[in-house]
Each structure stands twice: as structure tokens, then as C-alpha cells.
Design an enzyme around this catalytic site. Structure first.
Site, PDB file in Angstrom:
ATOM      1  CD  GLU A  53      27.608  10.332  16.782  1.00 52.06           C
ATOM      2  OE1 GLU A  53      26.504  10.802  16.425  1.00 52.06           O
ATOM      3  OE2 GLU A  53      27.881   9.126  16.700  1.00 52.06           O
ATOM      4  CB  SER A 109      27.561 -17.071  80.683  1.00 52.13           C
ATOM      5  OG  SER A 109      27.059 -18.126  81.480  1.00 52.13           O
TER       6      SER A 109
END
Length: 849
Positions: free
Chosen positions: A86, A465
């Protein structure tokens, strides 16, 4: 000389004109140039990550995959590959590269095309952070001036770090850290030279040079990068030849999720999105550390899956998902079958398969991966035909009664491969640390894939219960003891508030007369619970339930309350049961330990409630340890222990938030001890006085004396529960259908089943209990039992088992019982009584008969 002077004047004029043009351009674009110093504090868009308490990644949210890295973390060869490709003079120029500009201008002049870029890495950073990618002259001018300003504001390493973290590299990967993970499933330091070159070649054409989508172009681009590295003497000829010969190994790797826990990750995601907004939550780089224990979470998920599979299979096989071809037709080519199977996604260990051949007691199937598997009889014989939730056909004797060639079915691997199906029943499991409310496990359903509905926090179902320990708690506070006799006899005087003649019945429909409270709770005797609530009073009972964390508006003002008609969430239930495990405190459940920002700074810290009361009134000030603020407290197991030792009195952190005490330590101990009888029963089996609690299966499976729990079942078995604990962990399991009108039903004995199979009416002990048993057995494995120690104010006395009065006998008719000091009986038993032998499952409790 005249011509020479003219040339000098012309050159000078052109120079002045160029300088003027540059100055004019600068002042023209100056108002639009952003402040590049913001790059010093730039916030990269990093996804939201959710972790377990022990640092395992649970989930990741956000469109962009980014793993920010520091300059020092990037391998030098990767830096060389990027620069050689680059911007080879990056460390030499001041932001723009005149040679590159001249080259690009020459190509433009000779071809008329803008095919050659001249952007340095600094210019690309300027464009990436501040400008668009459109190819216009004005954008290029802005880019150049921004690059010059960036070079003054940042050093070269900072600029390159921004570039390496910002660049889009395909497949939602932004930055080299994310690219290494996405393409190779590696960290940067683990990359090979060819892999580094591949990544370095992606910034200019992340789609065209993508090694997954375009492998041919990708390898050409990679090899060009390698040639540049060779040209710049950053690799040797030998390294170059080896690298270009390397095959492409890239393949897509998702986020490295180490713990699949979608319900808790969705809760954390929702919290962040609500607090910070979705965009900020998904891009702000937040790391959320939950309280989830990864080992326990996996055990909970497995226990829930195993349990719903077991329920689903004992109720029968519902048939194939589809028919791919008729049995009489020719079998299609395997490739064609596989293509059809791939249209169905497998999940939770279930895989789609096609039946190729059916033997006498076996079948041959083909999977979507092309594997041919033989299902043996062991994996088929369970499949009685499903008729309804309460009816199944007779047990099959041959595979042909179950499967036909051409059918698409589900299979899963347990001990062997077996026929399976997607369960229709729903379930949830949640566990807390009872001492600070940290949620250790949370499974909101069988599969997040099929339903995102979180039943732990969103589903309000009738409690059954599971409510009875709280009813008896209110009675103990009002004067009852575990030895108090309550009449286990039919109730004939109806509660007129019901609007109908409501007469509760026991299940099974059996009555034994005056019975001790401990037995009534352990065997979940309905009429005893109703009579107990009548003794306490409806309003006082509701007040007690509200103290435990249940919502007052969910409490019906009638006697059905005593049998569990309120609708509550599993999270409320497990929190309420925590009070028995921690000595009487109501802790606040929480699931986020702390949140870090993108810079690994903690921005939110849990401030939990601790189930303790520091008694510091009589402690000299000079002996107290140094204090820390509550926001500095953490709740991970190791840190909590350290803090407890460093800044605590009697093991209680001084500066922490302390949970509200809702019942006395003595009451919590008595209820816990009674809940152990739910599991272990009581009496002497050799002498005929032995009896079982409703959760006797837990004693066989978990086989620990420090566990306590309670079953729960509602009308027509629509909701089933099991809630229980030991001193360190409390867990609630719920099983039912999302459609509340559907009953869990019952099953007939399966002649092909195992000896210890479950049959009969579904109930808390049989439907929810097995998941609790499996989870707690594995969760507590290799941890020592913690025998309970009676707190101050508790005494024991030998009582007559039939009357609850004091006894001088030491045989099977008597036993020691615990009492709050001052409440123990004073009267001696005079007549021997016979205790009935009762062996009960927690069957259907009819609330509204």
C-alpha cells in the site's frame, strides 16, 4: 540570455501560481476540514460482546466484526506486507507521496483514466474517517490537506494502527484482528506468511480478492503481495517460493462463541440497547460480564434438554416431518436426497435424516452430511404412536410399525443414534447463589432457535405446591411447630369467596386424620395446607408471600391460594426459595457483574445485596478493616471470598448492600429441615413407620443429605415445578406447555421401556423433578456436603410421632424434632399410636374441585 530570463520568469510565475493555487485550494476547503485531533480519541465501531463470569464468550452483537489491536500486537511481517503493498515509503514521507502523485498524473494524462491511485496510508486514514470514497478532485484536495494535518497530530505508529484497525477486509471484518479470526480462526500472532499476505491484499478489493468467494483472484492478489515483499527484501527467495505454493486455507469462522447461552445474552443485549440505544450498544465496544457460571450453565442446558426429550418420548411418536418419496417408488440418488435434507436446519443436537431401509428391528437412514447411519432397536423401541397427551398406542414390536422408507425424520445421538422429534413441551431452569442473588444458570426454554420467549422471566404460571413452604412459614411465625398436628380430613365447609362449592381434595384422595406439620409439607397434603392458611388468615398469608418477593396483585383472595393458584415466574420462585437457603434474607437477583467499555475500563459494576447482617456495634473502631465503596465490590466467587475476608465482620461485607431479612434464621432453618423430609422422608421402614416425601427420587439420584426441595403440580397437570437447594445453590425447574389450556397428561406403562420408567399422571416430582435431579447431581459433584447446624434459639426434643407430644420412648414410635426455644411441647404422650405407611408421588392437585 533573454530566453533564459524568460524561462526563469515563467518558472517563477508558475511556482507562484502553483503556490497561490494551493493556498487558494487550502482556504477554499478549510471550512470543511474536520479537526483531525479527534483521531487521538477516535472510537472504533466495535461489537457488543457478552461473557460468562469466567470469561467465556457467550454472544456477539453488531454488524461490524472488529477486534482492535495495538501496534505492538501486529506481527512485523504483516506490517511489511501492508506497507510493501500500500505505501512502501510510509515511514519516509510527511503524509503525501510526490512520486506516487506524479505516477498517477502521468497515467491520467496518457490514458485519460483514473486507474492509478496515489493515496498514502495517511490519506486513506483521512478518507476512511472523514471523507467519502468518490473520485473527485475536490475530495482529493481535502484528502491531501487532511493527511498533512494528521501527520502533525499523530506519529507514524498511531496512524498505521488506525489504518490496520479501520480497513474493511470483507465478510463484515474490519481491521486485521477481525480478519485473522474471520478467515482463519486465529489471533494475529498465529498467522503464517501466506495468510498475512492474503490479509494485506484485501484493503483495495475486499470483495474481488476475497479468499472465500473468489479464491482464484485471491491467490493472484496474495502472490502479488508476496512478490512485493520479495522485491523489498522483506522475505527471502525460499520463503517466497514456499508461500506462493501454499494452498488457500481460508474459510468463514463466526465469532468464537465458547458458551451457547442465548437467553441470558439476549437479556444483556436488551439491557444495553435500552440504556445506550441500539446503535451505541452494537458499535460502542462494550463487554458485558454476566454472573453465569459456564460449567453450571452447560449442565443446566443439558438437564433441561434431556428432561423434555424424556417427557416427549414417553408420550409417543408423532410421525415424520415430511415424506420425500413414496415407499413403492424408486429411491432417489443420495445427492438428491441430501439436497432436500439440507433445506432443514439441524439444532440442539437434532439432525434431519431420510429413511433408506427398514429392517425387522432396525432402520438405515441418510443424513444431510451424506452419512449413512443404522438406527438399532434400542433407539427405536420407545416410539409408541402418539394419540394424545394422555394416550399412547401399544409398544411397537418391529421397526416397520414406526418408520417407512422415504420419510424425513429427526435423529439425535445419545449413547447411540436414535429416532427423535422436536419436543412440543416447554421448560425453564434457573439457579441462584442464595447469598448474593447472582444468577448462575438461566435457560429460558428448550431452544432459542424455535422460540425466543424467555420463560424464566416472562412466563407467569400457577405455582402449585411450590407455595406450601411459604404457607407453613407463616404458620410457624404465628405459633405452629413442625410437630403441630393438623387434621388431614376432608374439608366440607366450602370457601364462599370462590363463588362455587370449592372443596379441596388430597391427591391421592386419602386422609389420615391428625398429622404432623412436617409430614404434611413433605407429602404435600392439600387439606392440611388449606387448614394451615385458615389458621394464619388469608391477608396475613398474602403479606408473607409478598415479603418473599411475589406480587400482591397476583395473589387471589380466596383459599385456592393455599394450593398454589397464584401465577408467578420461575425467577420469582427461585428468589423466594433462596431465603430458606441463606437463613431468611430476600436477595435481589442480578445477572450482570460488570460492564467494560472499549478501553477495558469498567463503567458499570454490580452492587448486589448480601444475605447477612454485620454485627459491628460492639467492635472497637481500631479493629475494623479498611472500607471500600459498594461500587467497588464484585461478585465473582473468588473475589467475593477475598472481599469477605478483607472488609467483613463475621463473614459479612461491611460496606455492601445488605439484603432485607424477611424471616428469622430459626424459621428458615425449620422450613429447610422440613424440606429435606420432602426428599428423604422419615420414620423407620423396618418397624413399619417409614414414609416417603414427594421427591424421594432426588434422594436416589442426587444422594446428598444437604439438599432440600419441594415439588409442585397444578390442576390437570398444566404446570409442574421442582424447587430446591443446598447451602450454596438454589434451583427452580418448570415444565408445562406455552398454551396453558394444554394438559401435560399421563402415560401408560411402556412394555419396551426401562424398569425405572415414569408412568401415570405427570406431576412435579416426575416431570420437573428429573431435570432438577440431574442438574444438581452434576452441579454439586465433587463438592463436600455441608451438614446443617441449628442456629441459636433452636432446641431439639424427643417427640411421639403420632401425637407430636414429648416422649420418653427411644424406639420407632419417637424421634427428635427441632423447635424454636420456648415452643417445644411440654405435655407427655400417654398412649402409643400407629403411624400409617405412606408412599406418595406428587400427583395432580385439583385446586378448584
Amino acid at each position: 540570455m533573454k530566453w533564459f530570463k524568460r524561462i526563469i520568469i515563467a518558472l517563477f510565475s508558475l511556482t507562484l501560481l502553483g503556490v497561490g493555487a494551493i493556498a487558494a485550494a487550502y482556504f477554499y476547503v478549510l471550512p470543511d476540514l474536520p479537526d483531525v485531533t479527534t483521531l487521538k480519541t477516535v472510537k472504533l465501531q466495535t461489537p457488543l460482546r457478552i461473557y460468562s463470569a469466567d470469561g467465556k464468550l457467550i454472544s456477539q452483537f453488531g454488524e461490524k466484526r472488529r477486534i482492535p489491536v495495538e501496534y505492538e500486537q501486529v506481527p512485523q511481517q504483516l506490517i511489511n506486507a501492508v506497507l510493501d503493498t500500500e505505501d512502501a515509503r510510509f515511514f519516509e514521507h510527511k503524509g503525501i507521496d510526490p512520486i506516487g502523485i506524479v505516477r498517477a498524473a502521468f497515467i491520467l494524462a496518457t490514458t485519460g483514466k483514473k486507474s492509478q491511485g496515489a493515496s498514502t496510508i495517511t490519506q486513506q486514514v483521512a478518507r476512511g474517517f472523514f471523507l467519502s470514497r468518490e473520485k473527485t478532485y475536490i475530495r482529493k484536495i481535502k484528502e491531501i490537506f487532511l493527511a498533512l494535518k494528521i501527520e502533525k497530530a499523530l506519529n507514524k505508529e498511531e496512524i498505521l494502527t488506525l489504518y490496520l484497525n479501520r480497513s474493511f477486509l470483507g465478510n463484515r471484518a474490519y481491521g486485521v484482528g477481525a480478519a485473522a479470526q474471520v478467515y482463519y480462526g486465529k489471533e494475529l500472532a498465529q498467522l503464517t506468511l501466506p495468510e498475512m499476505a492474503m490479509i494485506a491484499g484485501l484493503p483495495q478489493a475486499p470483495s474481488a480478492a476475497n479468499p472465500i468467494r473468489n479464491p482464484v483472484r485471491a491467490i493472484n492478489r496474495r502472490n502479488w503481495v508476496l512478490s512485493r515483499m520479495l522485491e523489498k527484501n522483506n522475505i527471502t527467495e525460499q520463503e517466497y517460493l514456499a508461500a506462493i505454493a501454499a494452498p488457500i486455507t481460508a474459510e468463514y469462522h463466526g465469532a468464537e462463541v465458547e458458551l451457547y447461552a442465548p437467553y441470558i445474552s439476549e437479556m444483556a443485549r436488551d439491557y444495553l440497547a435500552e440504556k445506550y440505544g441500539e446503535e451505541e450498544a452494537y458499535t460502542g465496544g462494550y463487554n458485558v460480564y454476566t454472573t453465569i457460571d459456564s460449567r453450571l450453565q452447560q449442565l443446566a442446558q443439558q438437564a433441561l434438554r434431556n428432561n423434555v426429550y424424556a417427557y416427549d418420548e414417553r408420550h409417543g411418536y408423532r410421525g415424520p416431518t415430511k415424506v420425500l418419496w413414496q415407499p413403492a417408488a424408486a429411491i432417489p440418488a443420495n445427492e438428491s436426497i441430501i439436497e432436500q435434507l439440507k433445506q432443514t436446519q439441524g439444532f440442539q443436537g437434532l439432525e434431519p435424516a431420510a429413511v433408506l431401509k427398514v429392517g425387522e428391528q432396525s432402520a438405515q437412514v441418510l443424513t444431510a452430511e451424506g452419512q449413512i447411519i443404522t438406527l438399532e432397536w434400542q433407539g427405536l423401541k420407545w416410539a409408541r404412536k402418539f394419540i394424545s397427551n394422555s394416550r399412547q398406542s401399544r409398544a411397537p414390536k418391529a421397526a416397520s410399525e414406526i418408520l417407512n422408507v422415504g420419510e424425513q425424520i429427526w435423529i439425535r445421538h445419545a449413547e447411540t443414534w436414535q429416532l427423535s422429534q422436536i419436543p412440543e413441551v416447554a421448560s425453564a431452569i434457573v439457579s441462584l447463589d442464595p447469598h448474593n442473588g447472582a444468577i448462575k444458570t438461566l435457560v429460558g426454554g428448550y431452544s432459542f432457535h424455535t422460540s425466543q420467549y424467555n420463560r424464566v422471566t416472562q412466563a407467569k404460571r400457577q405455582l402449585g405446591s411450590n407455595i406450601k413452604p411459604f404457607i407453613y412459614t407463616a404458620a410457624l411465625e404465628k405459633g405452629y411447630t413442625l410437630a403441630t398436628l393438623i387434621n388431614n380430613a376432608p374439608i366440607n365447609n366450602a370457601d364462599i369467596r370462590q363463588g362455587t362449592a370449592w372443596r379441596p381434595k388430597n391427591s391421592p384422595d386419602r386422609y389420615t386424620g391428625p398429622t404432623r406439620l412436617r409430614v404434611g409439607l413433605a407429602q404435600s397434603i392439600n387439606v392440611m395446607s388449606v387448614r394451615t392458611m385458615r389458621y394464619v388468615g388469608l391477608e396475613e398469608t398474602i403479606d408473607t408471600l409478598v415479603r418473599f418477593g411475589f406480587d400482591r396483585e397476583d395473589m387471589p383472595k380466596n383459599e385456592s391460594l393455599a394450593l398454589g393458584s397464584p401465577s408467578v415466574t420461575p425467577l420469582q420462585v427461585v428468589t423466594a426459595f433462596s431465603a430458606f437457603a441463606n437463613g431468611g434474607y430476600r436477595v435481589e437477583p442480578y445477572y450482570i457483574d460488570h460492564i467494560d467499555n472499549a478501553y477495558e475500563q469498567t463503567i458499570e459494576q454490580s452492587n448486589p445485596t448480601f444475605a447477612c447482617t454485620p454485627e459491628i456495634d460492639d467492635t472497637p473502631n481500631d479493629t475494623l478493616p479498611a472500607l471500600i465503596t459498594a461500587t467497588e465490590l464484585t461478585t465473582s466467587a473468588e473475589t467475593t471470598n477475598e472481599l469477605s475476608q478483607a472488609v467483613s465482620v463475621n463473614g459479612c461485607p461491611i460496606e455492601a448492600r445488605h439484603a432485607e431479612r424477611i424471616i428469622s434464621e430459626q424459621t428458615a432453618f425449620l422450613i429447610t429441615d422440613a424440606l429435606k423430609s420432602v426428599i428423604w422422608g422419615g420414620g423407620d421402614w423396618r418397624k413399619g413407620t417409614g414414609w416417603n416425601g414427594t421427591a424421594w427420587r432426588a434422594a436416589r439420584v442426587v444422594n446428598r443429605r444437604d439438599i432440600a426441595g419441594k415439588t409442585g403440580t397444578t390442576n390437570e397437570s398444566r404446570d409442574t415445578w421442582f424447587s430446591g437447594f443446598n447451602p450454596k445453590l438454589v434451583t427452580t425447574v418448570w415444565v408445562g406447555f406455552d398454551d396453558h389450556s394444554k394438559e401435560l397428561g399421563r402415560t401408560a406403562w411402556n412394555a419396551n421401556g426401562e424398569k425405572d420408567q415414569i408412568s401415570g399422571a405427570e406431576a412435579g416430582a416426575k416431570t420437573a423433578g428429573p431435570a432438577w435431579n440431574e442438574f444438581m447431581k452434576n452441579a454439586l459433584a465433587n463438592t463436600p456436603e455441608e451438614p446443617s447446624q441449628p442456629p441459636k434459639g433452636i432446641v431439639s426434643a424427643r417427640i411421639d410421632l403420632a401425637t407430636g407430644k414429648l416422649s420418653r420412648k427411644t424406639d420407632h414410635t419417637s424421634a427428635f424434632e427441632y423447635f424454636v426455644s420456648g415452643t417445644e411441647p411440654t405435655e407427655m404422650a400417654t398412649e402409643p399410636q400407629q403411624q400409617d405407611d405412606i408412599f406418595i408421588d406428587d400427583a395432580v392437585e385439583e385446586l378448584f374441585q
